[in-house]
Design a protein around this motif. Structure first.
Motif, PDB file in Angstrom:
ATOM      1  N   LEU A   1      -6.153   7.115  13.924  1.00  0.00           N
ATOM      2  CA  LEU A   1      -5.658   5.699  13.429  1.00  0.00           C
ATOM      3  C   LEU A   1      -6.777   4.555  12.866  1.00  0.00           C
ATOM      4  CD1 LEU A   1      -4.406   5.280  16.985  1.00  0.00           C
ATOM      5  CD2 LEU A   1      -3.007   5.609  14.564  1.00  0.00           C
ATOM      6  N   PRO A   2      -8.188   4.766  13.323  1.00  0.00           N
ATOM      7  CA  PRO A   2      -9.457   4.280  12.218  1.00  0.00           C
ATOM      8  C   PRO A   2      -9.372   4.078  10.930  1.00  0.00           C
ATOM      9  CG  PRO A   2     -10.089   4.757  14.479  1.00  0.00           C
ATOM     10  CD  PRO A   2      -9.086   5.647  14.099  1.00  0.00           C
ATOM     11  N   MET A   3      -9.340   5.512   9.911  1.00  0.00           N
ATOM     12  CA  MET A   3      -9.067   6.430   9.126  1.00  0.00           C
ATOM     13  C   MET A   3      -7.515   5.606   8.569  1.00  0.00           C
ATOM     14  SD  MET A   3      -8.964   9.684   8.230  1.00  0.00           S
ATOM     15  CE  MET A   3      -9.772  10.437   8.836  1.00  0.00           C
ATOM     16  N   LEU A   4      -6.488   5.201   8.766  1.00  0.00           N
ATOM     17  CA  LEU A   4      -5.456   4.835   8.507  1.00  0.00           C
ATOM     18  C   LEU A   4      -6.253   3.529   8.848  1.00  0.00           C
ATOM     19  CD1 LEU A   4      -2.861   5.479   7.419  1.00  0.00           C
ATOM     20  CD2 LEU A   4      -1.933   4.732   9.872  1.00  0.00           C
ATOM     21  N   ARG A   5      -6.504   2.852   9.344  1.00  0.00           N
ATOM     22  CA  ARG A   5      -6.891   1.578   9.008  1.00  0.00           C
ATOM     23  C   ARG A   5      -7.576   0.906   8.001  1.00  0.00           C
ATOM     24  NH1 ARG A   5      -7.148  -3.645  12.233  1.00  0.00           N
ATOM     25  NH2 ARG A   5      -8.495  -5.108  11.433  1.00  0.00           N
ATOM     26  N   MET A   6      -8.781   2.105   7.494  1.00  0.00           N
ATOM     27  CA  MET A   6     -10.403   1.343   6.881  1.00  0.00           C
ATOM     28  C   MET A   6      -9.414   1.961   4.925  1.00  0.00           C
ATOM     29  SD  MET A   6     -13.483   2.535   8.651  1.00  0.00           S
ATOM     30  CE  MET A   6     -12.639   4.517   8.728  1.00  0.00           C
ATOM     31  N   LEU A   7      -8.295   2.714   4.912  1.00  0.00           N
ATOM     32  CA  LEU A   7      -6.975   3.222   3.195  1.00  0.00           C
ATOM     33  C   LEU A   7      -6.699   2.846   3.808  1.00  0.00           C
ATOM     34  CD1 LEU A   7      -7.949   7.305   4.089  1.00  0.00           C
ATOM     35  CD2 LEU A   7      -8.896   6.281   2.552  1.00  0.00           C
ATOM     36  N   LYS A   8      -6.284   1.670   4.274  1.00  0.00           N
ATOM     37  CA  LYS A   8      -5.011   1.126   3.883  1.00  0.00           C
ATOM     38  C   LYS A   8      -5.628  -0.258   3.709  1.00  0.00           C
ATOM     39  CE  LYS A   8      -0.466  -1.461   6.319  1.00  0.00           C
ATOM     40  NZ  LYS A   8       0.498  -1.081   6.559  1.00  0.00           N
ATOM     41  N   GLY A   9      -6.687  -0.728   3.829  1.00  0.00           N
ATOM     42  CA  GLY A   9      -7.930  -1.977   3.710  1.00  0.00           C
ATOM     43  C   GLY A   9      -8.214  -1.744   1.850  1.00  0.00           C
TER      44      GLY A   9
ATOM     45  N   ALA B   1       0.897  -0.979   0.292  1.00  0.00           N
ATOM     46  CA  ALA B   1       0.088  -0.104   0.125  1.00  0.00           C
ATOM     47  C   ALA B   1       0.914   1.397  -0.478  1.00  0.00           C
ATOM     48  CB  ALA B   1      -0.412   0.323   1.249  1.00  0.00           C
ATOM     49  N   GLY B   2       1.659   0.806   0.410  1.00  0.00           N
ATOM     50  CA  GLY B   2       3.554   1.991   0.204  1.00  0.00           C
ATOM     51  C   GLY B   2       2.653   3.620   1.415  1.00  0.00           C
ATOM     52  N   ASP B   3       2.520   4.254   0.887  1.00  0.00           N
ATOM     53  CA  ASP B   3       2.119   5.380   1.410  1.00  0.00           C
ATOM     54  C   ASP B   3       0.718   6.320   1.354  1.00  0.00           C
ATOM     55  OD1 ASP B   3       4.859   5.617   3.060  1.00  0.00           O
ATOM     56  OD2 ASP B   3       5.879   7.031   1.629  1.00  0.00           O
ATOM     57  N   GLY B   4       0.168   5.688   0.657  1.00  0.00           N
ATOM     58  CA  GLY B   4      -0.433   6.080  -0.317  1.00  0.00           C
ATOM     59  C   GLY B   4      -1.877   6.358   1.130  1.00  0.00           C
ATOM     60  N   PRO B   5      -2.059   5.125   2.345  1.00  0.00           N
ATOM     61  CA  PRO B   5      -2.881   5.733   2.984  1.00  0.00           C
ATOM     62  C   PRO B   5      -2.278   6.481   3.973  1.00  0.00           C
ATOM     63  CG  PRO B   5      -2.562   3.172   3.331  1.00  0.00           C
ATOM     64  CD  PRO B   5      -1.400   3.944   2.112  1.00  0.00           C
ATOM     65  N   ALA B   6      -1.679   6.985   4.291  1.00  0.00           N
ATOM     66  CA  ALA B   6      -0.588   8.457   4.977  1.00  0.00           C
ATOM     67  C   ALA B   6      -0.858   9.503   4.848  1.00  0.00           C
ATOM     68  CB  ALA B   6       0.603   7.647   5.554  1.00  0.00           C
ATOM     69  N   VAL B   7      -1.125   9.975   3.366  1.00  0.00           N
ATOM     70  CA  VAL B   7      -1.214  10.990   2.526  1.00  0.00           C
ATOM     71  C   VAL B   7      -2.637  11.265   2.844  1.00  0.00           C
ATOM     72  CG1 VAL B   7      -1.042  11.836   0.829  1.00  0.00           C
ATOM     73  CG2 VAL B   7       0.786  10.660   1.230  1.00  0.00           C
ATOM     74  N   PHE B   8      -3.516  10.307   2.408  1.00  0.00           N
ATOM     75  CA  PHE B   8      -5.404  10.572   2.690  1.00  0.00           C
ATOM     76  C   PHE B   8      -5.254  11.009   4.250  1.00  0.00           C
ATOM     77  CE2 PHE B   8      -5.504   7.948  -1.107  1.00  0.00           C
ATOM     78  CZ  PHE B   8      -5.312   8.955  -2.127  1.00  0.00           C
ATOM     79  N   VAL B   9      -4.858   9.893   5.082  1.00  0.00           N
ATOM     80  CA  VAL B   9      -4.850  10.460   6.462  1.00  0.00           C
ATOM     81  C   VAL B   9      -5.036  12.099   6.687  1.00  0.00           C
ATOM     82  CG1 VAL B   9      -4.818   9.374   8.857  1.00  0.00           C
ATOM     83  CG2 VAL B   9      -5.367   7.988   6.840  1.00  0.00           C
ATOM     84  N   ILE B  10      -3.339  12.208   6.062  1.00  0.00           N
ATOM     85  CA  ILE B  10      -2.990  13.432   6.976  1.00  0.00           C
ATOM     86  C   ILE B  10      -4.070  14.605   6.055  1.00  0.00           C
ATOM     87  CG2 ILE B  10      -0.892  14.966   6.310  1.00  0.00           C
ATOM     88  CD1 ILE B  10       1.055  12.750   6.259  1.00  0.00           C
ATOM     89  N   LEU B  11      -4.111  14.288   4.472  1.00  0.00           N
ATOM     90  CA  LEU B  11      -5.015  15.732   3.870  1.00  0.00           C
ATOM     91  C   LEU B  11      -5.758  15.322   4.667  1.00  0.00           C
ATOM     92  CD1 LEU B  11      -4.737  14.753   0.706  1.00  0.00           C
ATOM     93  CD2 LEU B  11      -3.374  16.931   1.689  1.00  0.00           C
ATOM     94  N   PHE B  12      -7.316  14.601   4.562  1.00  0.00           N
ATOM     95  CA  PHE B  12      -8.669  14.273   5.285  1.00  0.00           C
ATOM     96  C   PHE B  12      -8.565  14.544   7.232  1.00  0.00           C
ATOM     97  CE2 PHE B  12      -9.185  10.962   2.361  1.00  0.00           C
ATOM     98  CZ  PHE B  12     -10.149  11.744   1.845  1.00  0.00           C
TER      99      PHE B  12
END
Length: 130
Positions: free
Chosen positions: A100-108, A53-64
């Protein structure tokens, strides 16, 4: 990444990703901890070694989360002008509870979309003649 999907029902990637389920069967867990991936699906045996998944989930979480927390912090500052320590006590837990919950969901979701779209590592076509 093996795609022998003929034995499994079609899985909706977004729903499976949000629930943290296997992208192939939709039943087995994708995670073994909060954010750690399981080595394979306990239901269908899909090997999760292809996942990146790389850094994709973290980027979206940081933005949202950043938009939400920054907007609320600015509103609180303009409305009540509390001291900095109040902001720290207020926004650090809110940020953690959002991220934390958003990171797990977006990573999934990104992992299940990667599987369903058969996304792989980019390759250069060296044999192509122009």
């Amino acid at each position: 990444m093996s795609h022998d999907d003929s034995m499994y029902p079609e899985v909706e990637p977004i729903r499976a990703g949000l629930a943290g389920r296997c992208p192939r069967c939709g039943r087995g867990p994708l995670f073994k901890g909060l954010l750690s991936l399981a080595p394979e699906c306990s239901e269908c045996g899909l090997d999760y070694s292809f996942i990146d998944a790389g850094d994709g989930p973290a980027v979206f979480v940081i933005l949202f989360a950043g938009i939400i927390v920054t907007g609320l912090a600015l509103w609180v500052e303009v409305t009540w002008s509390p001291p900095v320590w109040v902001h720290a006590i207020l926004w650090l837990p809110v940020t953690l509870l959002l991220c934390l919950p958003m990171l797990r969901m977006l990573k999934g979701v990104l992992i299940t979309l990667q599987y369903s779209n058969r996304a792989g590592q980019g390759r250069l076509d060296h044999d192509r003649k122009d």
